[in-house]
Structures are given as structure tokens and as C-alpha cells.
Design a protein around this motif. Structure first.
Motif, mmCIF file in Angstrom:
data_model
loop_
_atom_site.group_PDB
_atom_site.id
_atom_site.type_symbol
_atom_site.label_atom_id
_atom_site.label_comp_id
_atom_site.label_asym_id
_atom_site.label_seq_id
_atom_site.Cartn_x
_atom_site.Cartn_y
_atom_site.Cartn_z
ATOM 1 N N ASP A 56 0.812 -1.225 0.000
ATOM 2 C CA ASP A 56 0.000 0.000 0.000
ATOM 3 C C ASP A 56 0.845 1.273 0.000
ATOM 4 O OD1 ASP A 56 0.963 -0.187 2.574
ATOM 5 O OD2 ASP A 56 -0.980 0.024 3.568
ATOM 6 N N GLN A 57 2.170 1.113 -0.123
ATOM 7 C CA GLN A 57 3.039 2.292 -0.200
ATOM 8 C C GLN A 57 3.918 2.276 -1.455
ATOM 9 O OE1 GLN A 57 4.874 3.783 3.453
ATOM 10 N NE2 GLN A 57 3.621 2.386 4.660
ATOM 11 N N GLN A 58 3.494 1.469 -2.428
ATOM 12 C CA GLN A 58 4.193 1.432 -3.715
ATOM 13 C C GLN A 58 3.827 2.668 -4.533
ATOM 14 O OE1 GLN A 58 6.395 -0.689 -5.336
ATOM 15 N NE2 GLN A 58 6.727 -1.656 -3.341
ATOM 16 N N ILE A 59 4.785 3.202 -5.244
ATOM 17 C CA ILE A 59 4.534 4.354 -6.115
ATOM 18 C C ILE A 59 5.049 4.012 -7.508
ATOM 19 C CG2 ILE A 59 5.135 6.764 -6.592
ATOM 20 C CD1 ILE A 59 5.399 7.187 -3.583
ATOM 21 N N ARG A 60 4.139 4.016 -8.463
ATOM 22 C CA ARG A 60 4.528 3.760 -9.844
ATOM 23 C C ARG A 60 3.496 4.375 -10.782
ATOM 24 N NH1 ARG A 60 6.011 -1.980 -12.927
ATOM 25 N NH2 ARG A 60 6.823 -0.976 -14.818
ATOM 26 N N THR A 193 6.896 17.420 -9.632
ATOM 27 C CA THR A 193 6.760 17.486 -8.178
ATOM 28 C C THR A 193 5.296 17.480 -7.759
ATOM 29 O OG1 THR A 193 8.834 18.737 -8.061
ATOM 30 C CG2 THR A 193 7.424 18.783 -6.114
ATOM 31 N N GLU A 194 4.467 18.206 -8.478
ATOM 32 C CA GLU A 194 3.031 18.218 -8.171
ATOM 33 C C GLU A 194 2.417 16.832 -8.360
ATOM 34 O OE1 GLU A 194 1.619 21.321 -10.696
ATOM 35 O OE2 GLU A 194 2.508 22.910 -9.464
ATOM 36 N N THR A 195 2.901 16.105 -9.369
ATOM 37 C CA THR A 195 2.423 14.740 -9.593
ATOM 38 C C THR A 195 2.836 13.838 -8.443
ATOM 39 O OG1 THR A 195 2.452 14.942 -12.000
ATOM 40 C CG2 THR A 195 2.593 12.715 -11.104
ATOM 41 N N MET A 196 4.080 13.986 -7.976
ATOM 42 C CA MET A 196 4.556 13.156 -6.865
ATOM 43 C C MET A 196 3.759 13.411 -5.593
ATOM 44 S SD MET A 196 6.704 11.285 -8.326
ATOM 45 C CE MET A 196 7.090 10.398 -6.840
ATOM 46 N N VAL A 197 3.324 14.656 -5.406
ATOM 47 C CA VAL A 197 2.488 14.987 -4.241
ATOM 48 C C VAL A 197 1.135 14.290 -4.354
ATOM 49 C CG1 VAL A 197 1.248 16.839 -3.055
ATOM 50 C CG2 VAL A 197 3.618 17.195 -3.784
ATOM 51 N N LYS A 198 0.578 14.308 -5.558
ATOM 52 C CA LYS A 198 -0.752 13.707 -5.787
ATOM 53 C C LYS A 198 -0.761 12.199 -5.576
ATOM 54 C CE LYS A 198 -2.317 17.210 -9.113
ATOM 55 N NZ LYS A 198 -2.606 17.476 -10.558
ATOM 56 N N VAL A 199 0.354 11.539 -5.873
ATOM 57 C CA VAL A 199 0.380 10.073 -5.774
ATOM 58 C C VAL A 199 0.857 9.591 -4.400
ATOM 59 C CG1 VAL A 199 0.711 9.806 -8.251
ATOM 60 C CG2 VAL A 199 2.720 9.868 -6.751
ATOM 61 N N LYS A 200 0.942 10.482 -3.435
ATOM 62 C CA LYS A 200 1.343 10.083 -2.077
ATOM 63 C C LYS A 200 0.390 9.008 -1.551
ATOM 64 C CE LYS A 200 1.673 11.678 2.703
ATOM 65 N NZ LYS A 200 1.455 12.796 3.655
ATOM 66 N N PRO A 201 0.902 7.868 -1.124
ATOM 67 C CA PRO A 201 0.039 6.808 -0.586
ATOM 68 C C PRO A 201 -0.615 7.246 0.731
ATOM 69 C CG PRO A 201 2.221 5.969 -1.151
ATOM 70 C CD PRO A 201 2.310 7.460 -1.180
ATOM 71 N N GLN A 202 -1.861 6.892 0.903
ATOM 72 C CA GLN A 202 -2.561 7.254 2.142
ATOM 73 C C GLN A 202 -1.901 6.623 3.360
ATOM 74 O OE1 GLN A 202 -6.710 6.235 1.601
ATOM 75 N NE2 GLN A 202 -7.162 8.219 0.678
ATOM 76 N N ASP A 225 14.283 23.318 -2.439
ATOM 77 C CA ASP A 225 13.257 23.606 -1.436
ATOM 78 C C ASP A 225 11.884 23.285 -2.044
ATOM 79 O OD1 ASP A 225 11.591 24.547 0.513
ATOM 80 O OD2 ASP A 225 12.122 26.663 0.279
ATOM 81 N N VAL A 226 11.188 22.311 -1.477
ATOM 82 C CA VAL A 226 9.864 21.934 -2.003
ATOM 83 C C VAL A 226 8.771 22.174 -0.965
ATOM 84 C CG1 VAL A 226 10.653 20.262 -3.704
ATOM 85 C CG2 VAL A 226 10.303 19.540 -1.346
ATOM 86 N N SER A 227 9.048 23.043 0.008
ATOM 87 C CA SER A 227 8.061 23.317 1.065
ATOM 88 C C SER A 227 6.759 23.873 0.502
ATOM 89 C CB SER A 227 8.643 24.281 2.094
ATOM 90 O OG SER A 227 9.093 25.485 1.472
ATOM 91 N N ASN A 228 6.840 24.617 -0.612
ATOM 92 C CA ASN A 228 5.632 25.196 -1.222
ATOM 93 C C ASN A 228 4.748 24.137 -1.866
ATOM 94 O OD1 ASN A 228 6.429 27.791 -0.532
ATOM 95 N ND2 ASN A 228 7.434 28.171 -2.500
ATOM 96 N N TYR A 229 5.325 22.986 -2.198
ATOM 97 C CA TYR A 229 4.563 21.937 -2.875
ATOM 98 C C TYR A 229 3.902 20.974 -1.893
ATOM 99 C CZ TYR A 229 7.516 23.589 -6.695
ATOM 100 O OH TYR A 229 8.160 24.358 -7.609
ATOM 101 N N ARG A 230 4.397 20.955 -0.661
ATOM 102 C CA ARG A 230 3.863 20.018 0.329
ATOM 103 C C ARG A 230 2.465 20.402 0.763
ATOM 104 N NH1 ARG A 230 9.505 20.348 3.240
ATOM 105 N NH2 ARG A 230 10.630 18.659 2.224
#
Length: 230
Positions: A56-60, A193-202, A225-230
């Protein structure tokens, strides 16, 4: 650990290791440090707060970068019937079924990405031993197993990139070439980076993006610095 060359060591001195740079500033510095005689690839590395051992924490997945990668991908499509003409019209470099399977079994690998229609996967799956280790096996999660052949081929040609978390919880993705305009590299980075944020596993708890860096083929990594994207 491999010994770095003199050019790399000199470039590293110009990077403040204690600082996380704004992406625009990081790209400017990246270009100053790129001194190779070829057009270096720019890559982003994410260190994520996930446990890749847990299902449940796989990212692909895959996405199309706004400005592509600067590399023209050679696409092989496994299809039959009307889908053959659709693949050819979309710009696929190679199209076939059993004939292409036989070529690969004989050691042919003059392609970068494979797209396969679902009805071909029973046969393509037999190539798992040779395609799997090379990361070439088509997968529904990356949109490369589909009946929408035209869409798949055009997206790959337009600059589609795949991302996948490795055993160390890292994701490495190319976002262009050092010859790209600064703005294009920034926009590609932001889209990724925005895509990686969206695919964060619950199931992922705590800090998700632990560290993000951008680098060129021969240059040192620059923390972003990616603090703005978090």
C-alpha cells in the motif's frame, strides 16, 4: 565510493550543502556547473517517506512533461488487426506481433518503450525474463498496456516519463536537457513534483518528501526547497 573527477570536485565547492535552493535558483546554478562537452540530461531525485516493502506504499506511474525530456523515444507496439494501422499512424517506430517477439528472443533491443494491446499480453508476457530486467515490460499502471494505442504512442513521443520508487524509497526521473531554457526546466520540475504529491500513498505517515535534489549527468546534486509543494 567511487572517486570523483577534478571537474566534479570543483563544481561541488560551489554548492551550499546546507541550503535548499529555490528551484529557479537551483536551475541557474545547475547550468553554471554543467561543463561536459555533450548535452547533459537533467534528473530529479526524490527521497520519500514511504516503505516500498509494503504493497500500500508502492509508487509507480507515468506522466507527460510539459516540455518533454529532449530525447526522442523509439516506440515498439505489439498489436494486431486495426490497431496496427493506428499505431503506425500515431508514429510508432516498430509495430508487429509474433515477428517482433521472435526478433527480441534473438537479441534485438533497438527500442526504448513498448506499448501492447491487452489481447497481446499473453504472448508478450513470455518475454518477461528478457524485458523485465531491462525495465521494458509494458504495464497498465504506466499506460503501456492499452487499446488506446494512438494516445499512448503520442504521449510517449511528446515526452512521457515513468516514475517508480526503488528499494531505498527513492524516485529518479529525467526532466529535460541542460540546453533547455531555464523556464522549461522549472516548469517540468514543478509538474513532476506536483504529480509526486498527488500520488502520495494514504498509508504514508510523517514527512513525505524528505529530500529533493536536481542534478545533471556529470554534475553534483543540488538540494531543492519543495516546502511550497507540500
Amino acid at each position: 565510493m567511487a572517486k570523483r573527477g577534478k571537474r566534479y570536485q570543483e563544481a561541488s565547492k560551489l554548492v551550499d550543502r546546507s541550503k535548499a535552493y529555490d528551484i529557479k535558483e537551483a536551475v541557474e546554478l545547475l547550468k553554471k556547473l554543467a561543463t561536459a562537452k555533450f548535452d547533459e540530461t537533467v534528473e530529479v531525485a526524490f527521497r520519500l517517506g514511504v516503505d516500498p516493502k509494503k504493497a500500500d506504499q508502492q509508487i509507480r506511474g507515468a506522466m507527460v512533461l510539459p516540455h518533454g525530456t529532449g530525447k526522442t523515444q523509439r516506440v515498439l507496439v505489439f498489436a494486431k488487426g486495426d490497431k496496427v494501422k493506428e499505431a503506425e499512424a500515431a508514429g510508432a517506430d516498430f509495430v508487429g506481433d509474433q515477428d517482433m517477439i521472435e526478433k527480441i528472443n534473438q537479441g534485438w533491443f533497438d527500442f526504448d518503450v513498448i506499448v501492447a494491446t491487452p489481447d497481446m499480453m499473453a504472448e508478450v508476457g513470455k518475454l518477461g525474463r528478457v524485458l523485465g530486467p531491462k525495465g521494458l515490460m509494458p504495464n497498465p499502471k504506466t499506460g503501456t498496456v492499452t487499446f488506446e494505442v494512438e494516445k499512448a504512442v503520442k504521449e510517449i513521443k511528446a515526452g512521457k516519463v515513468e516514475y517508480r520508487v526503488d528499494k531505498q524509497s527513492n524516485v529518479h526521473v529525467p526532466v529535460g536537457k541542460i540546453s533547455f531554457d531555464d523556464a522549461k526546466l522549472v516548469e517540468n520540475f514543478e509538474a513532476l513534483t506536483e504529480t509526486m504529491v498527488k500520488v502520495k500513498p494514504q498509508a504514508s505517515k510523517g514527512l513525505y518528501m524528505k529530500n529533493v535534489s536536481i542534478t545533471s549527468t556529470m554534475g553534483p546534486g543540488i538540494k531543492v526547497d519543495v516546502s511550497n509543494y507540500r
